[in-house]
Design an enzyme around this catalytic site. Structure first.
Site, PDB file in Angstrom:
ATOM      1  CB  THR A  40      -0.910   0.038   1.131  1.00 55.16           C
ATOM      2  OG1 THR A  40      -1.949  -0.817   1.054  1.00 55.16           O
ATOM      3  CG2 THR A  40      -1.587   1.262   1.396  1.00 55.16           C
ATOM      4  CG  ASP A  45      -3.575  -1.212  -2.787  1.00 52.12           C
ATOM      5  OD1 ASP A  45      -4.278  -2.111  -3.144  1.00 52.12           O
ATOM      6  OD2 ASP A  45      -3.159  -1.295  -1.477  1.00 52.12           O
TER       7      ASP A  45
HETATM    8  C1  GP9 Z   1      -2.900  -0.679   6.519  1.00 51.28           C
HETATM    9  C2  GP9 Z   1      -3.475  -0.907   5.137  1.00 51.28           C
HETATM   10  C3  GP9 Z   1      -2.707  -1.996   4.431  1.00 51.28           C
HETATM   11  O1  GP9 Z   1      -3.443   0.344   7.160  1.00 51.28           O
HETATM   12  O2  GP9 Z   1      -3.161   0.304   4.426  1.00 51.28           O
HETATM   13  O3  GP9 Z   1      -1.699  -2.174   3.823  1.00 51.28           O
HETATM   14  P1  GP9 Z   1      -0.948  -3.196   2.861  1.00 51.28           P
HETATM   15  O4  GP9 Z   1      -0.801  -4.533   3.915  1.00 51.28           O
HETATM   16  O5  GP9 Z   1      -2.055  -3.500   1.796  1.00 51.28           O
HETATM   17  O6  GP9 Z   1       0.243  -2.894   2.127  1.00 51.28           O
HETATM   18 MN    MN Z   2      -2.817  -2.342   0.084  1.00 48.34          MN
END
Ligand code: GP9
Ligand code: MN
Length: 427
Positions: free
Chosen positions: A82, A257
């Site tokens: 993310t 994402d």
């Molecule tokens: C947590 C979320 C998850 O706040 O944004 O991130 P990811 O595990 O998908 O990198």
């Molecule tokens: Mn994510």
């Protein structure tokens, strides 16, 4: 060192593309919504289980008369998941080869990010997320990026059944975001990061009406159920935008994402795609994520330009009538006729209009056939590979060396991190 910036600037200038005159400034001055669809892959669009659409609302949005939807758009994240996506989306800088740039360089570096660029055009900027503010070091990074506000878990009313997995369920999150949105002076730039469609795709009984897939892979099969839930949450938010007329004076940007189903699940992926087996080319295709832009002045269509997350900011800037030719950004406006359509992946692989290179293998991007390159093809291929390597390494130089602190832009003031405070004030 300041002189390290010279080489980077040279690379950026050499690869600059000019805006498309029929899109430049089309959505100038409008509010901007960035809706981060967690782990959402492009294959879900128009996908059906038992004859039912997984994402009816997103499908409608995809073919809306004012939506430009990109169907050859790839995520480019690595370990930072993310956070890599956020980094690319709002800075047009790549995530790092290892770890997360937001975690390691979010607090101390200078950035020239979307929130601060728009702030200087009179925008109010806010990020919304139903998890703790420290995840991915957002609480520090967002200050460096110039966010006026960051609404995280403590700003949301919470009951134990409001949460699943990492945080607040998307429907509740969107609903409780609305009162905050209504207080933001317009024009605003608002980013909403959803959560429920995150591995392991858990959901409470009441929300699990949609059938799971039946690949037999238990990590994969509930994915469509949380994706369906995310779609419903988006649908509810969209009807709020419509009811209030906010959709008329806003640009709504949607993106996935990164994958929800990693490439380790080949047999299940083959089943989902109704294929006997999948090769590396199929997996690269499977890594596509949605990128859609909706605005009342846009002529909706599906755009086949090859691009990725690094290209979002330049594309958006041009739609808003903001020049980016003096910025250090590694992506390119996907609506520009000059776009070279090269999508670097973090490990040096790439997809381009002609060639897809995964591991040691080169495929024809159009047909998926493995290629033995002729001498002229080899030359084209090497040029693309060189661009990919240079793009990644120059971006890394910027992050590792904090080079943007030396990059001064006329009429642009660097962010003063000290002016932001994201702690909830108790009355
Ligand atoms: C947590 C979320 C998850 O706040 O944004 O991130 P990811 O595990 O998908 O990198
Ligand atoms: Mn994510």
């Amino acid at each position: 060192k300041a002189k390290d910036l010279k080489g980077v600037e040279k690379f950026i200038n050499k690869n600059q593309v000019s805006p498309n005159v029929s899109y430049y400034g089309k959505e100038k001055g409008k509010n901007v919504f960035i809706i981060h669809l967690e782990s959402f892959q492009q294959f879900l669009i128009n996908y059906k289980v038992d004859g039912k659409e997984v994402t009816p609302n997103l499908n409608k949005f995809y073919r809306n008369q004012h939506t430009i939807a990109f169907d050859n758009f790839y995520h480019q994240v690595a370990q930072g998941k993310t956070s890599d996506a956020e980094m690319m989306l709002e800075n047009s800088l790549y995530g790092l080869p290892q770890g997360s740039a937001m975690v390691s360089y979010g607090a101390q570096n200078t950035y020239q990010a979307a929130p601060s660029i728009l702030d200087q055009k009179g925008y109010t900027t806010a990020a919304f997320h139903g998890d703790v503010p420290t995840f991915w070091n957002r609480n520090n990074t967002y200050k460096s990026w110039g966010y006026d506000y960051f609404f995280s878990d403590s700003y949301y009313k919470n009951k134990s059944n409001y949460n699943v997995g990492y945080g607040m369920k998307d429907k509740i999150f969107f609903k409780q975001t609305i009162p905050y949105l209504q207080q933001l002076p317009q024009p605003f730039y608002a980013k909403m990061i959803t959560l429920t469609n995150h591995y392991p795709y858990e959901l409470d009984k009441a929300n699990t009406s949609f059938p799971a897939t039946t690949t037999g892979d238990s990590t994969v099969d509930p994915y469509v159920q949380t994706a369906h839930y995310l779609d419903q949450a988006f649908g509810e938010f969209e009807s709020y935008l419509h009811k209030t007329g906010l959709d008329k004076n806003s640009v709504v940007v949607l993106y996935g994402d990164h994958y929800g189903i990693s490439n380790n699940h080949r047999p299940a992926i083959a089943k989902l795609l109704h294929k006997k087996s999948v090769n590396n080319y199929d997996l690269a295709q499977f890594q596509k994520v949605p990128f859609m832009i909706n605005g009342s002045n846009l002529d909706g269509h599906v755009d086949h330009t090859y691009g990725g997350e690094i290209d979002v900011l330049p594309t958006l800037e041009h739609l808003l009538g903001i020049k980016n030719n003096n910025m250090i950004q590694f992506g390119h406006d996907l609506l520009s006729p000059e776009n070279q359509q090269i999508v670097p992946f973090r490990n040096g692989d790439f997809v381009s209009k002609k060639y897809t290179k995964i591991g040691g293998t080169v495929f024809d991007t159009k047909t998926g056939k493995e290629l033995k390159l002729t001498k002229t093809q080899k030359k084209q291929f090497n040029d693309i590979q060189k661009y990919v390597n240079d793009s990644l390494s120059n971006s890394d130089k910027v992050v590792y060396g904090d080079l943007l602190r030396f990059h001064h832009i006329k009429g642009y003031k660097d962010v003063d991190k000290k002016t932001f405070d994201y702690n909830k004030k108790t009355a």
